[in-house]
Design a protein around this motif. Structure first.
Motif, mmCIF file in Angstrom:
data_model
loop_
_atom_site.group_PDB
_atom_site.id
_atom_site.type_symbol
_atom_site.label_atom_id
_atom_site.label_comp_id
_atom_site.label_asym_id
_atom_site.label_seq_id
_atom_site.Cartn_x
_atom_site.Cartn_y
_atom_site.Cartn_z
ATOM 1 N N PHE A 42 0.837 -1.204 0.000
ATOM 2 C CA PHE A 42 0.000 0.000 0.000
ATOM 3 C C PHE A 42 0.873 1.255 0.000
ATOM 4 C CE2 PHE A 42 -2.138 3.050 3.086
ATOM 5 C CZ PHE A 42 -3.014 3.594 2.169
ATOM 6 N N GLU A 43 1.861 1.269 0.866
ATOM 7 C CA GLU A 43 2.718 2.460 0.962
ATOM 8 C C GLU A 43 3.597 2.615 -0.279
ATOM 9 O OE1 GLU A 43 4.668 2.114 4.767
ATOM 10 O OE2 GLU A 43 2.848 2.645 5.885
ATOM 11 N N LYS A 44 3.967 1.511 -0.890
ATOM 12 C CA LYS A 44 4.730 1.582 -2.129
ATOM 13 C C LYS A 44 3.873 2.213 -3.233
ATOM 14 C CE LYS A 44 8.191 0.342 -4.966
ATOM 15 N NZ LYS A 44 7.692 0.803 -6.267
ATOM 16 N N ALA A 45 2.622 1.792 -3.275
ATOM 17 C CA ALA A 45 1.716 2.363 -4.277
ATOM 18 C C ALA A 45 1.523 3.857 -4.039
ATOM 19 C CB ALA A 45 0.367 1.632 -4.238
ATOM 20 N N LEU A 46 1.450 4.249 -2.779
ATOM 21 C CA LEU A 46 1.334 5.678 -2.469
ATOM 22 C C LEU A 46 2.560 6.422 -2.978
ATOM 23 C CD1 LEU A 46 -0.063 5.793 1.213
ATOM 24 C CD2 LEU A 46 -1.303 6.160 -0.924
ATOM 25 N N ALA A 47 3.730 5.879 -2.650
ATOM 26 C CA ALA A 47 4.979 6.529 -3.076
ATOM 27 C C ALA A 47 5.007 6.663 -4.592
ATOM 28 C CB ALA A 47 6.184 5.742 -2.564
ATOM 29 N N ASP A 48 4.598 5.585 -5.295
ATOM 30 C CA ASP A 48 4.588 5.617 -6.760
ATOM 31 C C ASP A 48 3.633 6.678 -7.292
ATOM 32 O OD1 ASP A 48 6.419 3.617 -6.800
ATOM 33 O OD2 ASP A 48 4.986 2.000 -7.212
ATOM 34 N N ASP A 49 2.618 6.999 -6.475
ATOM 35 C CA ASP A 49 1.618 7.973 -6.906
ATOM 36 C C ASP A 49 1.973 9.394 -6.453
ATOM 37 O OD1 ASP A 49 -0.797 8.629 -8.208
ATOM 38 O OD2 ASP A 49 -1.862 8.679 -6.290
ATOM 39 N N GLY A 50 3.185 9.577 -5.914
ATOM 40 C CA GLY A 50 3.616 10.931 -5.563
ATOM 41 C C GLY A 50 3.439 11.312 -4.109
ATOM 42 N N LYS B 33 6.839 8.592 8.373
ATOM 43 C CA LYS B 33 6.259 7.902 9.522
ATOM 44 C C LYS B 33 7.110 8.137 10.771
ATOM 45 C CE LYS B 33 6.472 3.956 7.324
ATOM 46 N NZ LYS B 33 6.306 2.595 6.768
ATOM 47 N N CYS B 34 6.502 8.738 11.777
ATOM 48 C CA CYS B 34 7.231 9.061 13.006
ATOM 49 C C CYS B 34 6.699 8.254 14.175
ATOM 50 C CB CYS B 34 7.094 10.548 13.327
ATOM 51 S SG CYS B 34 7.922 11.608 12.126
ATOM 52 N N PHE B 35 7.582 7.484 14.792
ATOM 53 C CA PHE B 35 7.237 6.807 16.039
ATOM 54 C C PHE B 35 7.731 7.684 17.175
ATOM 55 C CE2 PHE B 35 8.829 3.858 19.444
ATOM 56 C CZ PHE B 35 7.584 3.626 20.002
ATOM 57 N N LEU B 36 6.782 8.205 17.961
ATOM 58 C CA LEU B 36 7.131 9.085 19.073
ATOM 59 C C LEU B 36 7.476 8.190 20.268
ATOM 60 C CD1 LEU B 36 4.312 11.758 18.614
ATOM 61 C CD2 LEU B 36 6.547 11.602 17.479
ATOM 62 N N HIS B 37 8.758 8.094 20.544
ATOM 63 C CA HIS B 37 9.273 7.127 21.521
ATOM 64 C C HIS B 37 9.349 7.751 22.912
ATOM 65 C CE1 HIS B 37 11.610 3.976 23.273
ATOM 66 N NE2 HIS B 37 12.777 4.603 23.219
ATOM 67 N N ILE B 38 8.470 7.293 23.813
ATOM 68 C CA ILE B 38 8.572 7.763 25.197
ATOM 69 C C ILE B 38 8.888 6.595 26.106
ATOM 70 C CG2 ILE B 38 7.031 9.770 24.990
ATOM 71 C CD1 ILE B 38 4.892 7.976 26.434
ATOM 72 N N SER B 39 9.375 6.933 27.291
ATOM 73 C CA SER B 39 9.725 5.890 28.261
ATOM 74 C C SER B 39 8.520 5.586 29.157
ATOM 75 C CB SER B 39 10.901 6.347 29.120
ATOM 76 O OG SER B 39 10.530 7.486 29.877
ATOM 77 N N TYR B 40 8.575 4.431 29.753
ATOM 78 C CA TYR B 40 7.527 3.972 30.685
ATOM 79 C C TYR B 40 7.361 4.970 31.819
ATOM 80 C CZ TYR B 40 5.078 0.539 33.666
ATOM 81 O OH TYR B 40 4.172 -0.122 34.441
ATOM 82 N N GLU B 41 8.481 5.488 32.311
ATOM 83 C CA GLU B 41 8.451 6.437 33.434
ATOM 84 C C GLU B 41 7.823 7.759 32.998
ATOM 85 O OE1 GLU B 41 11.256 4.916 32.300
ATOM 86 O OE2 GLU B 41 11.121 3.262 33.750
ATOM 87 N N GLU B 42 8.171 8.191 31.795
ATOM 88 C CA GLU B 42 7.616 9.457 31.308
ATOM 89 C C GLU B 42 6.096 9.342 31.147
ATOM 90 O OE1 GLU B 42 9.055 12.341 30.912
ATOM 91 O OE2 GLU B 42 7.502 13.437 29.809
ATOM 92 N N SER C 209 9.756 -0.497 7.848
ATOM 93 C CA SER C 209 10.594 0.654 7.540
ATOM 94 C C SER C 209 11.267 0.347 6.209
ATOM 95 C CB SER C 209 11.642 0.903 8.631
ATOM 96 O OG SER C 209 12.292 2.146 8.403
ATOM 97 N N THR C 210 10.714 0.903 5.152
ATOM 98 C CA THR C 210 11.162 0.566 3.801
ATOM 99 C C THR C 210 11.836 1.764 3.153
ATOM 100 O OG1 THR C 210 9.003 1.223 2.966
ATOM 101 C CG2 THR C 210 9.305 -1.114 3.496
ATOM 102 N N ARG C 211 12.444 1.528 2.020
ATOM 103 C CA ARG C 211 13.111 2.612 1.314
ATOM 104 C C ARG C 211 12.109 3.690 0.894
ATOM 105 N NH1 ARG C 211 14.495 4.145 -3.361
ATOM 106 N NH2 ARG C 211 13.249 2.580 -4.408
ATOM 107 N N HIS C 212 10.932 3.267 0.457
ATOM 108 C CA HIS C 212 9.934 4.225 -0.040
ATOM 109 C C HIS C 212 9.082 4.833 1.078
ATOM 110 C CE1 HIS C 212 8.275 0.121 -0.154
ATOM 111 N NE2 HIS C 212 7.232 0.703 0.359
#
Lengths: 298, 298
Positions: free
Chosen positions: B179-187, B192-201, B245-248
């Protein structure tokens, strides 16, 4: 050019000297009465900041209260409050609908905004009644909806360009009023702003677009042709303002030749409406002390 | 706690000493390799401003270039350029997805943003394949789309809570990649951002919500129950990051315990991607001199 409309405003304001001016009262179009747009000065400053610098400072001051009220409106919706705002922006080409979205709506949390720009109807949209596509773009509970153009195009360009029979146009005013009444009954505060610019100001703005290659994409040669229809469009607006400025969904006539004033005025109108709604943070529906204890004892 | 992931970043950065650091390179998750989230310090500052004050100043500096690039992207779309951006925000509860939309997307012109917050699927959505509702929320040409949660929930909570059979979950990673490859091909530039927080935070943030009655509406007692599943969620994220986590459509691992750093990092990632796209204002497709003459001679 006559200044009847602007004069009437000045008198209204004068009669309230000393009191905190309500922009809603000042800019509201009295429904059911003939509207003469030429009598309203598009460079007028009916109330509020008197120059550009003061206008920007006043905008900055509105940012925090607007953000606070928006968050409360959203928070209230999570507890079942269905209220929401619908800002309708109408005006001639270059009147600043897009600029208003950028500068006014830019003050809000974008998560709670639902913006829709209405273009010429698609073939699919034309298969449906004119309000069909409008109903699909409405804000949901807790949201601030923004229409950049709206169902009013169906009594504006449709009237000027004779896109549908006259009898159908005539029916539409009543249909719009019934539609907006139903919205109001369902908790939608409808805030309709007509961004009023002068014929001369439009020419200046079009010329400025020509001067800047990075603005050429905004220019359409057909905009020049449309200027020949300026009087017909102004007349169509007058009729729409007269017939559709209702108690439950009034029209506001916003002087828009000065961009900074237009931005401040629309922001201020939103503030007055949001303040009246006075949305409240919902009370906790859980045991706060118990939740805290569980987190600390993990 | 091990610091392998963060260490690797430090080495990557070190090897580029003197050169202008690319945050995309630094935060990018190498696809196909095992991801150990515990080895990434959620308070890390891999590059950029070193403290809160500097972070805010750096954000302010990004505002103008981001607004400029966004306008160019939009302008280009009016001449047929189909390119657009899709920012996908994922992270544990309280990781700051909403705050990122408010502070980062708040820098953009709201007209060109299409924001969608994905909630638990409705019964109607469940009748369709899991990507159905995602496809309906995609940005159009020239727009910046923002997903607050996304199709990744269908391999995260769906995996942890065993909402669908394991074989179906396994199939979904490949389907997402296609799906994401097709999106990339379509412009579509997918960020994609994974907001990494700690258990304590997370505990600190939940406690802070309890301290403020105006934040109680954001609190769900079930958030405390979910914390018992923290390791399972982290594992589900690791698998998603490793397999998708792909190239496209790469994943970026954004340290998010410091809100100001998270905001700056996401903004900077958008800037790097938009700069690479380098959208251009379209050239005038009309006779500028002739248009000016007509306006002046009216």
């Amino acid at each position: 050019m006559s200044r009847k409309g602007s004069k009437a405003r000045a008198e209204k304001k004068g009669s309230k000297a000393g009191a905190d001016v309500s922009l809603r009262e000042l800019l509201r179009v009295p429904g059911g009465k003939a509207v003469d747009l030429a009598s309203y000065d598009a460079r007028e400053i009916p109330a509020g900041p008197g120059d550009k610098e003061a206008g920007r400072a006043a905008m900055t001051e509105l940012a925090d209260p607007l953000a606070d009220l928006q968050e409360r409106l959203w928070a209230a919706s999570t507890a079942g409050d269905r209220r929401r705002i619908l800002l309708v922006l109408q005006g001639m080409d270059t009147s600043g609908k897009g600029g208003t979205v950028k500068h006014v709506i830019g003050l809000f949390n974008p998560s709670g905004c639902r913006i829709h720009a209405f273009k010429a109807p698609t073939p699919k949209e034309l298969e449906h009644p004119f309000l069909w596509r409008v109903k699909k773009a409405l804000p949901q509970a807790g949201e601030l909806g923004i229409f950049d153009r709206s169902h009013y195009e169906d009594v504006l360009i449709a009237r000027v360009r004779e896109l549908v029979p006259t009898a159908e146009i005539e029916r539409r005013y009543d249909e719009i009023n019934r539609f907006e009444k139903a919205l109001a009954d369902d908790g939608v505060t409808v805030v309709k702003c007509f961004l009023h610019i002068s014929y001369e100001e439009q020419r200046d703005r079009l010329l400025k677009r020509l001067d800047r290659p990075d603005k050429h994409w905004k220019f359409n040669v057909s905009d020049i042709d449309e200027r020949a229809l300026w009087p017909a469009y102004q007349r169509a607006y007058e009729i729409a303002l007269e017939r559709c400025s209702t108690r439950h969904a009034p029209w506001y006539l916003v002087p828009a030749d000065r961009k900074w004033y237009r931005n401040w005025a629309v922001s201020r109108l939103l503030l007055e409406h949001l303040s009246e709604l006075d949305p409240r943070y919902p009370k906790a529906d859980f045991d706060v002390a118990e939740a805290r204890r569980r987190l600390l004892e993990e």
